[in-house]
Design an enzyme around this catalytic site. Structure first.
Site, PDB file in Angstrom:
ATOM      1  N   HIS A  98      81.259 -12.623 -14.152  1.00 48.62           N
ATOM      2  CA  HIS A  98      82.098 -11.413 -14.192  1.00 48.62           C
ATOM      3  C   HIS A  98      83.312 -11.536 -15.114  1.00 48.62           C
ATOM      4  O   HIS A  98      84.409 -11.051 -14.791  1.00 48.62           O
ATOM      5  CB  HIS A  98      82.566 -11.028 -12.794  1.00 48.62           C
ATOM      6  CG  HIS A  98      81.484 -10.556 -11.878  1.00 48.62           C
ATOM      7  ND1 HIS A  98      80.338  -9.919 -12.310  1.00 48.62           N
ATOM      8  CD2 HIS A  98      81.361 -10.628 -10.520  1.00 48.62           C
ATOM      9  CE1 HIS A  98      79.578  -9.622 -11.275  1.00 48.62           C
ATOM     10  NE2 HIS A  98      80.166 -10.040 -10.171  1.00 48.62           N
TER      11      HIS A  98
ATOM     12  N   ASP B 291      70.162 -11.298  -3.925  1.00 51.02           N
ATOM     13  CA  ASP B 291      71.133 -11.315  -5.026  1.00 51.02           C
ATOM     14  C   ASP B 291      70.313 -11.467  -6.295  1.00 51.02           C
ATOM     15  O   ASP B 291      70.280 -12.527  -6.919  1.00 51.02           O
ATOM     16  CB  ASP B 291      72.136 -12.454  -4.867  1.00 51.02           C
ATOM     17  CG  ASP B 291      73.330 -12.317  -5.824  1.00 51.02           C
ATOM     18  OD1 ASP B 291      73.334 -11.346  -6.616  1.00 51.02           O
ATOM     19  OD2 ASP B 291      74.228 -13.176  -5.781  1.00 51.02           O
TER      20      ASP B 291
ATOM     21  N   ARG C 128      76.283 -13.223 -14.576  1.00 54.18           N
ATOM     22  CA  ARG C 128      76.425 -14.632 -14.967  1.00 54.18           C
ATOM     23  C   ARG C 128      75.998 -14.911 -16.406  1.00 54.18           C
ATOM     24  O   ARG C 128      75.064 -14.293 -16.920  1.00 54.18           O
ATOM     25  CB  ARG C 128      75.621 -15.521 -14.011  1.00 54.18           C
ATOM     26  CG  ARG C 128      76.164 -15.516 -12.591  1.00 54.18           C
ATOM     27  CD  ARG C 128      75.225 -16.202 -11.622  1.00 54.18           C
ATOM     28  NE  ARG C 128      75.835 -16.258 -10.290  1.00 54.18           N
ATOM     29  CZ  ARG C 128      75.773 -15.250  -9.411  1.00 54.18           C
ATOM     30  NH1 ARG C 128      75.104 -14.140  -9.694  1.00 54.18           N
ATOM     31  NH2 ARG C 128      76.368 -15.361  -8.234  1.00 54.18           N
TER      32      ARG C 128
ATOM     33  N   GLU D 150      74.320  -2.791  -8.415  1.00 54.42           N
ATOM     34  CA  GLU D 150      75.063  -2.908  -9.665  1.00 54.42           C
ATOM     35  C   GLU D 150      74.151  -2.634 -10.862  1.00 54.42           C
ATOM     36  O   GLU D 150      73.397  -3.493 -11.295  1.00 54.42           O
ATOM     37  CB  GLU D 150      75.653  -4.311  -9.797  1.00 54.42           C
ATOM     38  CG  GLU D 150      76.467  -4.772  -8.604  1.00 54.42           C
ATOM     39  CD  GLU D 150      76.593  -6.281  -8.587  1.00 54.42           C
ATOM     40  OE1 GLU D 150      77.007  -6.867  -9.608  1.00 54.42           O
ATOM     41  OE2 GLU D 150      76.245  -6.886  -7.555  1.00 54.42           O
TER      42      GLU D 150
ATOM     43  N   HIS E 131      81.012  -2.517  -9.061  1.00 51.69           N
ATOM     44  CA  HIS E 131      80.624  -3.464  -8.015  1.00 51.69           C
ATOM     45  C   HIS E 131      80.965  -2.931  -6.626  1.00 51.69           C
ATOM     46  O   HIS E 131      81.396  -3.686  -5.744  1.00 51.69           O
ATOM     47  CB  HIS E 131      81.319  -4.803  -8.253  1.00 51.69           C
ATOM     48  CG  HIS E 131      80.584  -5.995  -7.729  1.00 51.69           C
ATOM     49  ND1 HIS E 131      80.362  -6.193  -6.391  1.00 51.69           N
ATOM     50  CD2 HIS E 131      80.023  -7.049  -8.366  1.00 51.69           C
ATOM     51  CE1 HIS E 131      79.707  -7.331  -6.216  1.00 51.69           C
ATOM     52  NE2 HIS E 131      79.484  -7.866  -7.404  1.00 51.69           N
TER      53      HIS E 131
END
Length: 347
Positions: free
Chosen positions: A106, A246, A81, A312, A176
């Protein structure tokens, strides 16, 4: 090592979608696609010697375009982001597409993950390349990106990223892939260990506050291996914001261009272990909190929330707006180079 290439379909613009299968002498294999330089499957033996596909993916090639989960692909020009789709570079301000709440995610809806890349077999490597023109997705600079995949006899998938530009720009590249070491069901019983004492707290839109907080005493602590589902429902800001994990973790004792262990994922059910090594400064751990409703999966499966975990390896989110974070700027005098290794074994 045997590498085959086959046509997998046509993109909406009529470009050839290609599928590469790389098989080692033990029969373990990976499948790669030129849609977003993506991983389609990874077939490795479990503790019984049976091959298990441990990478989430879709039945239909066209499902990989504009999918919400970004399954298996390489997003860009900036993975993760950027706050409010806005950043300043030199004396210029840039405004990007806002495609994730109030933020840019992304590289936007036309990011690298939704492009058909050039591809070729180069010896025992499958190479993907993409040329992004200046102004594409509102980023500055003509930038060439190359991702090279090598599958080894030891069941390790090595990813090498390179990028170059003709004017000052920003770049953050990763893969990803979602992993499920059982090949089906949820990943809440998988154990995870991270080489990280700190993580990046965020606001409720998952933009870092700038702090690097200690994981000790919080449900974000994976310094010792434990089940992913053990603390995922605890009442804690980082878990509430994302409906699970996350979050970006700070890899301990990171040094630029030096490989370090980032994570270890294990399933007692299959006996498969995944070790992740990288030159990147961070690892975003995403437990597939919003997988439900994604495109039809391989093997007739339906993916639900928490059916895969993405590890990631990348630079920090919103780095262009955070001078205290390691820089994600790339100038014409530099070459962007990063490496990720996904190494599989059994125990």
């Amino acid at each position: 090592m045997v590498i085959t290439e086959e046509k997998w379909g046509l993109s909406p613009e009529g470009k050839n979608i290609l599928l590469y299968t790389v098989t080692n002498s033990k029969g373990a294999s990976v499948k790669l696609s030129n849609i977003g330089a993506g991983i389609v499957s990874i077939n490795v033996p479990n503790k019984l010697g049976e091959l298990v596909d441990v990478a989430l993916g879709y039945e239909d090639a066209l499902s990989y375009f504009a999918d919400g989960p970004c399954a298996g692909k390489c997003p860009g020009r900036y993975a993760n982001r950027i706050a409010k789709g806005h950043f300043k570079l030199g004396n210029r301000e840039y405004k990007l597409e806002v495609n994730n709440g109030p933020n840019h995610l992304h590289g936007g809806s036309h990011g690298f993950q939704n492009q058909v890349w050039e591809s070729r077999i180069d010896g025992d490597v499958v190479e993907f390349s993409y040329f992004a023109q200046t102004g594409e997705a509102h980023y500055p600079g003509n930038m060439k990106t190359v991702v090279r995949y090598k599958w080894t006899e030891e069941n390790a998938l090595e990813l090498d990223f390179k990028a170059s530009t003709d004017e000052l720009t920003i770049v953050n590249l990763t893969n990803h892939c979602y992993f499920n070491l059982n090949g089906k069901g949820d990943i809440l019983e998988h154990t995870l260990q991270l080489n990280a004492d700190k993580y990046l707290p965020t606001d409720d839109t998952l933009i870092p506050t700038g702090e690097m907080a200690e994981v000790a005493g919080t449900p974000m602590d994976f310094r010792q291996a434990h089940r992913i589902g053990e603390r995922i429902k605890e009442d804690f800001p980082a878990l509430n914001y994302g409906k699970g994990y996350d979050a970006c973790y700070v890899i301990k004792d990171w040094e630029k261009d030096k490989l370090a262990k980032a994570a270890e994922l294990y399933s007692e059910t299959s006996g498969i272990k995944l070790e992740v090594h990288t030159t990147q400064v961070g690892v975003q751990v995403y437990t597939g909190n919003w997988l439900s409703g994604c495109p039809k999966a391989k093997y007739g499966q339906t993916y639900e929330d928490y059916y895969g975990v993405a590890l990631e390896c990348q630079h920090f989110p919103d780095s262009p707006n955070r001078p205290e974070f390691p820089s994600t700027e790339l100038s014409p005098e530099q070459e962007y180079k990063e490496k990720i290794i996904f190494a599989f074994s059994t125990k």
